[in-house]
Write a protein that holds these residues in place. Structure first.
Motif, PDB file in Angstrom:
ATOM      1  N   SER A  56      12.901   2.268  24.780  1.00  0.00           N
ATOM      2  CA  SER A  56      12.840   0.925  24.390  1.00  0.00           C
ATOM      3  C   SER A  56      11.434   0.574  24.133  1.00  0.00           C
ATOM      4  O   SER A  56      10.991  -0.645  23.928  1.00  0.00           O
ATOM      5  N   LEU A  57      10.401   1.467  24.360  1.00  0.00           N
ATOM      6  CA  LEU A  57       9.041   1.362  24.429  1.00  0.00           C
ATOM      7  C   LEU A  57       8.185   1.929  23.295  1.00  0.00           C
ATOM      8  O   LEU A  57       7.658   1.236  22.578  1.00  0.00           O
ATOM      9  N   ARG A  58       8.907   3.462  23.087  1.00  0.00           N
ATOM     10  CA  ARG A  58       8.261   3.831  21.807  1.00  0.00           C
ATOM     11  C   ARG A  58       9.477   4.874  21.408  1.00  0.00           C
ATOM     12  O   ARG A  58      10.150   5.286  22.053  1.00  0.00           O
ATOM     13  N   PRO A  59       9.038   5.516  20.084  1.00  0.00           N
ATOM     14  CA  PRO A  59      10.001   6.469  19.591  1.00  0.00           C
ATOM     15  C   PRO A  59       9.949   7.613  20.632  1.00  0.00           C
ATOM     16  O   PRO A  59       8.996   8.115  21.080  1.00  0.00           O
ATOM     17  N   THR A  60      11.340   8.154  20.700  1.00  0.00           N
ATOM     18  CA  THR A  60      11.357   9.168  21.750  1.00  0.00           C
ATOM     19  C   THR A  60      12.256  10.259  21.343  1.00  0.00           C
ATOM     20  O   THR A  60      13.293  10.062  20.765  1.00  0.00           O
ATOM     21  N   VAL A  61      11.891  11.363  21.637  1.00  0.00           N
ATOM     22  CA  VAL A  61      12.441  12.750  21.505  1.00  0.00           C
ATOM     23  C   VAL A  61      12.708  13.317  22.714  1.00  0.00           C
ATOM     24  O   VAL A  61      12.103  13.557  23.585  1.00  0.00           O
ATOM     25  N   LEU A  62      13.918  14.102  22.666  1.00  0.00           N
ATOM     26  CA  LEU A  62      14.658  14.852  23.816  1.00  0.00           C
ATOM     27  C   LEU A  62      14.159  16.260  23.774  1.00  0.00           C
ATOM     28  O   LEU A  62      14.078  16.791  22.495  1.00  0.00           O
ATOM     29  N   MET A  63      13.194  16.956  24.654  1.00  0.00           N
ATOM     30  CA  MET A  63      12.841  18.462  24.596  1.00  0.00           C
ATOM     31  C   MET A  63      13.740  19.078  25.429  1.00  0.00           C
ATOM     32  O   MET A  63      13.842  18.768  26.828  1.00  0.00           O
ATOM     33  N   THR A  64      14.483  19.947  25.079  1.00  0.00           N
ATOM     34  CA  THR A  64      15.515  20.718  25.913  1.00  0.00           C
ATOM     35  C   THR A  64      15.598  22.407  25.430  1.00  0.00           C
ATOM     36  O   THR A  64      15.029  22.694  24.462  1.00  0.00           O
ATOM     37  N   TYR A  65      16.138  22.862  26.285  1.00  0.00           N
ATOM     38  CA  TYR A  65      16.507  24.659  26.111  1.00  0.00           C
ATOM     39  C   TYR A  65      17.809  24.472  25.545  1.00  0.00           C
ATOM     40  O   TYR A  65      18.690  23.426  25.830  1.00  0.00           O
ATOM     41  N   TRP A  66      18.360  25.504  24.746  1.00  0.00           N
ATOM     42  CA  TRP A  66      19.633  25.624  24.291  1.00  0.00           C
ATOM     43  C   TRP A  66      20.788  25.605  25.443  1.00  0.00           C
ATOM     44  O   TRP A  66      21.931  24.979  25.142  1.00  0.00           O
ATOM     45  N   ASP A  67      20.466  26.173  26.564  1.00  0.00           N
ATOM     46  CA  ASP A  67      21.724  26.370  27.411  1.00  0.00           C
ATOM     47  C   ASP A  67      22.384  24.883  27.856  1.00  0.00           C
ATOM     48  O   ASP A  67      23.672  24.941  27.559  1.00  0.00           O
ATOM     49  N   PRO A  68      21.629  24.080  28.096  1.00  0.00           N
ATOM     50  CA  PRO A  68      22.126  22.751  28.526  1.00  0.00           C
ATOM     51  C   PRO A  68      23.285  22.220  27.285  1.00  0.00           C
ATOM     52  O   PRO A  68      24.109  21.326  27.707  1.00  0.00           O
ATOM     53  N   VAL A  69      22.484  22.353  26.148  1.00  0.00           N
ATOM     54  CA  VAL A  69      23.250  21.700  24.822  1.00  0.00           C
ATOM     55  C   VAL A  69      24.575  22.560  24.661  1.00  0.00           C
ATOM     56  O   VAL A  69      25.455  21.637  24.513  1.00  0.00           O
ATOM     57  N   ALA A  70      24.509  23.711  24.782  1.00  0.00           N
ATOM     58  CA  ALA A  70      25.762  24.541  24.571  1.00  0.00           C
ATOM     59  C   ALA A  70      26.879  24.230  25.694  1.00  0.00           C
ATOM     60  O   ALA A  70      27.917  24.274  25.385  1.00  0.00           O
ATOM     61  N   SER A  71      26.335  24.291  27.011  1.00  0.00           N
ATOM     62  CA  SER A  71      27.298  24.013  27.974  1.00  0.00           C
ATOM     63  C   SER A  71      28.052  22.605  28.124  1.00  0.00           C
ATOM     64  O   SER A  71      28.830  22.535  28.628  1.00  0.00           O
ATOM     65  N   HIS A  72      27.150  21.765  27.550  1.00  0.00           N
ATOM     66  CA  HIS A  72      27.872  20.441  27.456  1.00  0.00           C
ATOM     67  C   HIS A  72      28.494  19.927  26.148  1.00  0.00           C
ATOM     68  O   HIS A  72      28.754  18.857  26.058  1.00  0.00           O
ATOM     69  N   ASP A  73      28.596  20.979  25.284  1.00  0.00           N
ATOM     70  CA  ASP A  73      29.130  20.597  24.024  1.00  0.00           C
ATOM     71  C   ASP A  73      28.214  19.986  23.097  1.00  0.00           C
ATOM     72  O   ASP A  73      27.916  18.652  23.303  1.00  0.00           O
ATOM     73  N   PRO A  74      27.687  20.743  22.079  1.00  0.00           N
ATOM     74  CA  PRO A  74      26.534  20.179  21.422  1.00  0.00           C
ATOM     75  C   PRO A  74      26.789  18.831  20.830  1.00  0.00           C
ATOM     76  O   PRO A  74      25.999  17.940  20.602  1.00  0.00           O
ATOM     77  N   GLU A  75      28.247  18.691  19.942  1.00  0.00           N
ATOM     78  CA  GLU A  75      28.501  17.373  19.323  1.00  0.00           C
ATOM     79  C   GLU A  75      28.341  16.229  20.711  1.00  0.00           C
ATOM     80  O   GLU A  75      27.777  14.934  20.203  1.00  0.00           O
ATOM     81  N   ARG A  76      28.871  16.432  21.673  1.00  0.00           N
ATOM     82  CA  ARG A  76      28.914  15.263  22.655  1.00  0.00           C
ATOM     83  C   ARG A  76      27.362  15.023  23.124  1.00  0.00           C
ATOM     84  O   ARG A  76      27.101  13.915  23.366  1.00  0.00           O
ATOM     85  N   PHE A  77      26.753  16.339  23.450  1.00  0.00           N
ATOM     86  CA  PHE A  77      25.312  16.038  23.784  1.00  0.00           C
ATOM     87  C   PHE A  77      24.424  15.138  22.819  1.00  0.00           C
ATOM     88  O   PHE A  77      23.790  14.176  23.155  1.00  0.00           O
ATOM     89  N   ALA A  78      24.736  15.437  21.550  1.00  0.00           N
ATOM     90  CA  ALA A  78      23.958  14.841  20.767  1.00  0.00           C
ATOM     91  C   ALA A  78      24.352  13.261  20.372  1.00  0.00           C
ATOM     92  O   ALA A  78      23.233  12.406  20.567  1.00  0.00           O
ATOM     93  N   HIS A  79      25.522  12.907  20.674  1.00  0.00           N
ATOM     94  CA  HIS A  79      25.907  11.631  20.495  1.00  0.00           C
ATOM     95  C   HIS A  79      25.495  10.876  21.707  1.00  0.00           C
ATOM     96  O   HIS A  79      25.107   9.694  21.672  1.00  0.00           O
ATOM     97  N   GLN A  80      25.462  11.587  22.985  1.00  0.00           N
ATOM     98  CA  GLN A  80      25.071  10.710  23.984  1.00  0.00           C
ATOM     99  C   GLN A  80      23.715  10.406  23.917  1.00  0.00           C
ATOM    100  O   GLN A  80      23.222   9.335  24.500  1.00  0.00           O
TER     101      GLN A  80
END
Length: 241
Positions: A70-94
């Motif tokens: 809401s303040l500035r353009p924002t990018v998430l920085m993460t390791y792969w394990d949380p992405v894979a464990s939460h389901d990549p498609e769902r993770f991306a959409h969230q």
């Protein structure tokens, strides 16, 4: 600038984000806490461990991204394990729904890179990638094919938090090699520990990310983080000769 999600309470975190935006942060990279942040140094690892102890890591990160975006353009920085464990498609959409412009997976496995880029694109996200100094031309070509938005080029070949001198000639040569291979903007971070170093690196790249100095200030005295960001922002905005 980079900051980890969940280091402070939500109220304090929002207050910090507001202050850092006013101090000159042009964009935010929000780090998702991870227990094995092997590419990061002790300061960011310590911040991640604090966030992990607070619990609800993913939800806290979503709320942090929501406010940051809401303040500035924002990018998430993460390791792969949380992405894979939460389901990549769902993770991306969230995170897209929270307002993120992209998600950078710092240890993205080669075998998952193409699928992840397509998954991010379907959610309306960019998929920046790390371009290690040690990457061969062939590897850079593969990175280019599975990256979008920008590439992250480490200014130092160390974990985050390095406070020594930078070999600017070697960095310039590495950036030139990447530019000859990959037609994406290049962002530099890691080892840019002072405003003077930020000013020296800035002419070589399209953007500079400041992480550990800001995280250290947020850990020790959150009010001092605003002055830290302002000092870096001032250095980056000075005319380069």
């Amino acid at each position: 600038m980079f900051l980890p999600a969940g280091l402070h309470t939500a109220t304090a975190e929002h207050r910090n984000l507001n202050a850092l935006a006013r101090a000159g942060a042009d964009m935010f990279e929000v780090g998702l806490a991870h227990s094995d942040a092997f590419l990061d140094g002790p300061v960011i690892q310590s911040a991640y461990h604090t966030a992990l102890r607070r619990g609800h890591v993913l939800n806290r990160a979503l709320r942090t991204v929501e406010h940051a975006a809401s303040l500035r353009p924002t990018v998430l920085m993460t390791y792969w394990d949380p992405v894979a464990s939460h389901d990549p498609e769902r993770f991306a959409h969230q995170f897209a729904d929270a307002g993120a412009a992209g998600i950078m997976v710092v240890d993205l496995p080669d075998h998952a890179a193409g699928t992840w880029q397509r998954t991010a694109a379907k959610a309306g996200l960019t998929a920046p990638r790390l371009a290690p100094r040690t990457a061969t031309d062939q590897e850079l070509g593969a990175i280019q094919q599975t990256a979008s938005g920008w590439l992250y080029a480490p200014a130092a070949t160390t974990p985050t938090g390095y406070r020594g001198p930078l070999d600017l000639a070697a960095l310039a040569a590495a950036i030139q090699r990447v530019r000859a291979t990959v037609p994406l903007p290049i962002v530099a971070g890691i080892g840019i520990s002072t405003p003077a170093l930020a000013a020296a690196v800035a002419p070589l790249v399209d953007a500079v990310v400041i992480g550990t100095p800001v995280v250290r200030a947020l850990q020790q005295s959150p009010d001092s983080a605003r002055a830290t960001v302002a000092a870096f922002a001032d250095a980056l905005r000075m005319p380069q000769h």
